[in-house]
Design a protein around this motif. Structure first.
Motif, PDB file in Angstrom:
ATOM      1  N   ARG A  48      27.154  33.810  46.684  1.00 29.21           N
ATOM      2  CA  ARG A  48      28.237  34.725  46.361  1.00 29.21           C
ATOM      3  C   ARG A  48      29.530  34.276  47.050  1.00 29.21           C
ATOM      4  O   ARG A  48      29.498  33.584  48.073  1.00 29.21           O
ATOM      5  CB  ARG A  48      27.855  36.133  46.815  1.00 29.21           C
ATOM      6  CG  ARG A  48      28.679  37.253  46.202  1.00 29.21           C
ATOM      7  CD  ARG A  48      28.021  38.598  46.466  1.00 29.21           C
ATOM      8  NE  ARG A  48      28.826  39.695  45.975  1.00 29.21           N
ATOM      9  CZ  ARG A  48      28.856  40.102  44.712  1.00 29.21           C
ATOM     10  NH1 ARG A  48      28.094  39.483  43.814  1.00 29.21           N
ATOM     11  NH2 ARG A  48      29.608  41.113  44.328  1.00 29.21           N
ATOM     12  N   TYR A 241      23.477  39.213  33.115  1.00 25.27           N
ATOM     13  CA  TYR A 241      22.741  39.435  34.360  1.00 25.27           C
ATOM     14  C   TYR A 241      21.256  39.635  34.062  1.00 25.27           C
ATOM     15  O   TYR A 241      20.877  40.091  32.981  1.00 25.27           O
ATOM     16  CB  TYR A 241      23.267  40.681  35.073  1.00 25.27           C
ATOM     17  CG  TYR A 241      24.612  40.530  35.740  1.00 25.27           C
ATOM     18  CD1 TYR A 241      24.722  40.305  37.104  1.00 25.27           C
ATOM     19  CD2 TYR A 241      25.786  40.637  34.999  1.00 25.27           C
ATOM     20  CE1 TYR A 241      25.959  40.200  37.719  1.00 25.27           C
ATOM     21  CE2 TYR A 241      27.029  40.530  35.604  1.00 25.27           C
ATOM     22  CZ  TYR A 241      27.107  40.303  36.958  1.00 25.27           C
ATOM     23  OH  TYR A 241      28.334  40.202  37.558  1.00 25.27           O
ATOM     24  N   VAL A 247      24.249  42.563  42.821  1.00 31.42           N
ATOM     25  CA  VAL A 247      25.633  42.773  42.403  1.00 31.42           C
ATOM     26  C   VAL A 247      26.348  43.658  43.426  1.00 31.42           C
ATOM     27  O   VAL A 247      25.721  44.387  44.189  1.00 31.42           O
ATOM     28  CB  VAL A 247      25.723  43.441  41.011  1.00 31.42           C
ATOM     29  CG1 VAL A 247      25.089  42.559  39.962  1.00 31.42           C
ATOM     30  CG2 VAL A 247      25.059  44.813  41.022  1.00 31.42           C
ATOM     31  N   GLU A 257      33.523  41.891  41.439  1.00 28.78           N
ATOM     32  CA  GLU A 257      32.205  41.377  41.083  1.00 28.78           C
ATOM     33  C   GLU A 257      32.267  40.201  40.111  1.00 28.78           C
ATOM     34  O   GLU A 257      31.599  39.180  40.324  1.00 28.78           O
ATOM     35  CB  GLU A 257      31.338  42.511  40.510  1.00 28.78           C
ATOM     36  CG  GLU A 257      30.033  42.076  39.848  1.00 28.78           C
ATOM     37  CD  GLU A 257      29.072  41.400  40.796  1.00 28.78           C
ATOM     38  OE1 GLU A 257      28.277  40.576  40.334  1.00 28.78           O
ATOM     39  OE2 GLU A 257      29.128  41.683  42.003  1.00 28.78           O
ATOM     40  N   LYS A 261      30.561  36.779  41.869  1.00 28.98           N
ATOM     41  CA  LYS A 261      29.190  36.411  41.491  1.00 28.98           C
ATOM     42  C   LYS A 261      29.037  34.928  41.173  1.00 28.98           C
ATOM     43  O   LYS A 261      27.953  34.366  41.293  1.00 28.98           O
ATOM     44  CB  LYS A 261      28.729  37.225  40.281  1.00 28.98           C
ATOM     45  CG  LYS A 261      29.367  36.847  38.952  1.00 28.98           C
ATOM     46  CD  LYS A 261      28.870  37.717  37.825  1.00 28.98           C
ATOM     47  CE  LYS A 261      29.460  37.338  36.476  1.00 28.98           C
ATOM     48  NZ  LYS A 261      28.975  36.042  35.991  1.00 28.98           N
TER      49      LYS A 261
END
Length: 675
Positions: A48, A241, A247, A257, A261
């Motif tokens: 991330r 996803y 998340v 997000e 991601k």
């Protein structure tokens, strides 16, 4: 009999001939069909995005850790899952989880012997129905009644069995990704040939190398076990996803997000018709999530949070904050809108338990009192109700029929009349009420009559909105509220005239701390209402983790230009200067006079009451005040604007907590940012 035997012979001969024909003529084709492989594309997680403070310090990063993984093949059966779970449980232990009753039952029935035994116990009358759901429910009830006890190894096996059973075909999951020992890695590595689908990989978890006090702004990320939030499940699934993806679930992690991601790595897997994986090839290595550079300085943020905790603790110890439910402080660059520090504390008065709640700055609203008078005077000047050269109004209390006298804190008769700057210095409620009545053209006879047009509230609120009070600032954090607006009319449709007067000096509508700092920044910078923001830039972190390549920089956004003339602005600024540096004995913030660089600002107190949720209809609840201060420094060329709110203090013990906090915020800022 001879005829029947002859027919049987002919049929067998025909069958043998057909088999020979298929074997000789099409054997190679069928063999190739059996060995034919299919291909599929699978994706894997990437790290991330990292968040940095304004000085390049890592606020939230990713800590790599070893993990035991599993990739489920097409041909995996329940027996395979049971076998792998038992084998793997010989080499690893999962201690931070306990199997649920249902997971124990599923694992127990995963053994064919147990499943057959329990099926035989089901009454014939139920089995005769051939209703699979009914039979399975009965079997589960039987096992539940037996209270199966598992050993520690079997508990681990049950957890592994559950994880593998719930995995998607050809997807990779983590069987154990925390507290994995070197011994466990070594033993699993030695026996990988006996554990089809099991592998050793790397996982990551969020880390906060500069402390977690800022986490209430950054937000949190869901665990692999929790997966996608149920309330937005369809949205995430349609955006590629997987159900067990992690998340962002709050604040910056949620707001950004799509950037944080990254893009998953993809591999192409070829499988035989038997379901076994034949070959795996990497197609795309993936891209780690984008990096965010925030406007916050980690050191300054920590200083502000620590100061707020210390000063609020002293307010609790003195008894001033006995009924208080928290305290909030926010600092902003008035020229750009960049937030410099965001700190907050929530408190349960009954348990005296406090927690960090920085986001209360954007989602908690309070009646702010006299701190908003700068906006009221500004509106009077802009709308020519008063002028820079003609702004003296009588300082006579307002007497409404059937209500208590409406006046200022100081005794009646202290002043015969006041100009606008002095009214700000001594925080005159009377001045603001007379200004409001002149502004909306109210008809007023003391103790007898008052009449206000139905648009009075709209007139004043439009002015406050111009400074950002009573509406969302647009800060790049989710969950911001616009404040709380009091009633404008009674049940008969009559305007609440007394409440219009209360609104004029800040004792009616409720605003958020971030609205207050935006408002005072507008005065500090000469009339530009700047949009507050937390994310300064977005980029990519180099593979060595030591450099960030910036792709986007936030540009300051002017939401509105206040139509002041220089002389009108000077009236308000002079008032804010005199609040701190004036000589009138009724000045409210003289304790900040010696702070360097100089501070200008406005204090405020607003009446409120303690609300006890356990006794909502309590008679005569304790009377309290919300204490506030907004300011900026240096006074002549502001680099920092601040807003401090201590709600629910005892009016007799209010003290100067907001001034102490403002002093700490200004001094710490310039100590850390010496040029």
């Amino acid at each position: 009999m001879k005829i029947i035997l002859a027919i049987i012979f002919v049929l067998f001969a025909t069958l043998i001939g057909q088999l020979a024909y298929l074997q000789i003529g099409y054997g190679s084709r069928f063999k190739a069909e059996v060995q034919k492989s299919n291909s599929a594309v699978v994706s894997s997680q990437v790290p991330r995005g990292v968040m940095y403070d304004s000085k390049g310090r890592i606020l939230v990063g990713n800590k790599a850790k070893n993990a035991i993984t599993y990739t489920k093949s097409v041909s995996t059966t329940a027996d395979d899952i049971y076998s792998i779970s038992n084998k793997l449980s010989q080499y690893i232990r999962i201690k931070n989880e306990k199997p649920t009753e249902q997971q124990v039952i599923d694992y127990y029935l995963g053994d064919k012997k147990n499943s057959t035994k329990e099926t035989a116990k089901v009454p014939k009358s139920i089995r005769a129905t051939e209703d699979d759901e009914l039979i399975n429910n009965r079997i589960h009830d039987q096992v539940r009644a037996e209270h199966i006890k598992l050993t520690d190894r079997e508990k681990t096996a049950a957890l592994i069995y559950n994880k593998i059973s719930g995995a998607y075909t050809l997807s990779t999951i983590y069987l154990k990704n925390s507290d994995l020992t070197d011994k466990e890695i070594a033993e699993v590595g030695e026996h990988l040939s006996d554990l089809p689908g099991v592998g050793i990989g790397t996982d990551w978890q969020r880390s906060y190398p500069n402390g977690s006090s800022i986490q209430s702004i950054i937000g949190s990320v869901s665990t692999e076990k929790a997966g996608l939030p149920s309330d937005n499940l369809q949205y995430y699934l349609t955006n590629g996803y997987s159900r067990n993806d992690r998340v962002g679930t709050s604040y910056l992690e949620q707001e950004y997000e799509p950037l944080l991601k990254g893009t998953k790595s993809t591999s192409k897997i070829w499988t035989k018709s038997s379901g076994n994986i034949e070959q795996t090839k990497s197609v795309y290595s993936g891209q780690a999530g984008a990096s965010l550079v925030l406007t916050l300085d980690a050191k300054y943020q920590k200083e502000v949070q620590n100061s707020l905790q210390q000063i609020y603790s002293s307010a609790i110890a003195s008894g001033a904050a006995r009924y208080s439910n928290g305290a909030y402080a926010v600092a902003m660059n008035p020229k750009t809108g960049a937030l410099l520090a965001v700190a907050g504390i929530s408190r349960d008065p009954k348990k005296n338990k406090t927690t960090n709640n920085a986001l209360g700055v954007i989602n908690q609203a309070f009646v702010m009192g006299s701190a908003v008078k700068g906006a009221m005077v500004s509106g009077g000047l802009i709308n020519n109700v008063i002028t820079p050269t003609n702004n003296v109004l009588p300082d006579t209390p307002v007497y409404l029929p059937g209500t208590p006298i409406k006046k200022s804190v100081y005794p009646v008769g202290t002043f015969g009349a006041l100009d606008a700057s002095t009214a700000l210095e001594v925080s005159s409620n009377i001045y603001m009420m007379h200004l409001a009545m002149n502004w909306v053209h109210a008809k007023y006879i003391p103790k007898q009559y008052i009449h206000m047009p139905s648009t009075a509230f709209d007139t004043l609120r439009h002015n406050f909105n111009m400074f950002g009070l009573g509406q969302k600032t647009g800060v790049d954090l989710p969950g911001e509220i616009s404040g709380i607006q009091g009633k404008s009319f009674d049940e008969h449709g009559n305007i609440l005239s007394g409440s219009v007067l209360d609104l004029s000096y800040g004792n009616y509508d409720a605003y958020t701390p971030i609205q207050m700092v935006q408002y005072v920044s507008t005065i500090a910078n000469g009339g530009y209402r700047m949009q507050p923001y937390v994310v300064q830039s977005i980029g990519r972190t180099a593979s060595n983790g030591k450099k960030v390549y910036i792709d986007y920089n936030k540009k300051p956004n002017v939401q509105l230009k206040i139509p002041w003339t220089p002389s009108e602005l000077d009236v308000v600024r002079q008032g804010f200067w005199r609040v701190v540096h004036g000589t009138n004995s009724w000045g409210t913030a003289h304790k900040l006079k010696d702070v360097k660089p100089s501070i200008s600002g406005k204090s405020g107190t607003a009446q409120t009451f303690y609300y006890d949720p356990d006794h909502p209809n309590q008679k005569n609840p304790p009377e309290l005040v919300n204490a506030t201060f907004v300011g900026y420094a240096p006074s002549n060329n502001a680099e920092i604007a601040t807003a401090v709110v201590f709600p629910g203090l005892d009016p007799e013990l209010e003290g100067s907590y907001t001034l102490q906090m403002t002093k700490a915020m200004v001094q710490d800022y310039f100590k850390l940012h010496k040029k």
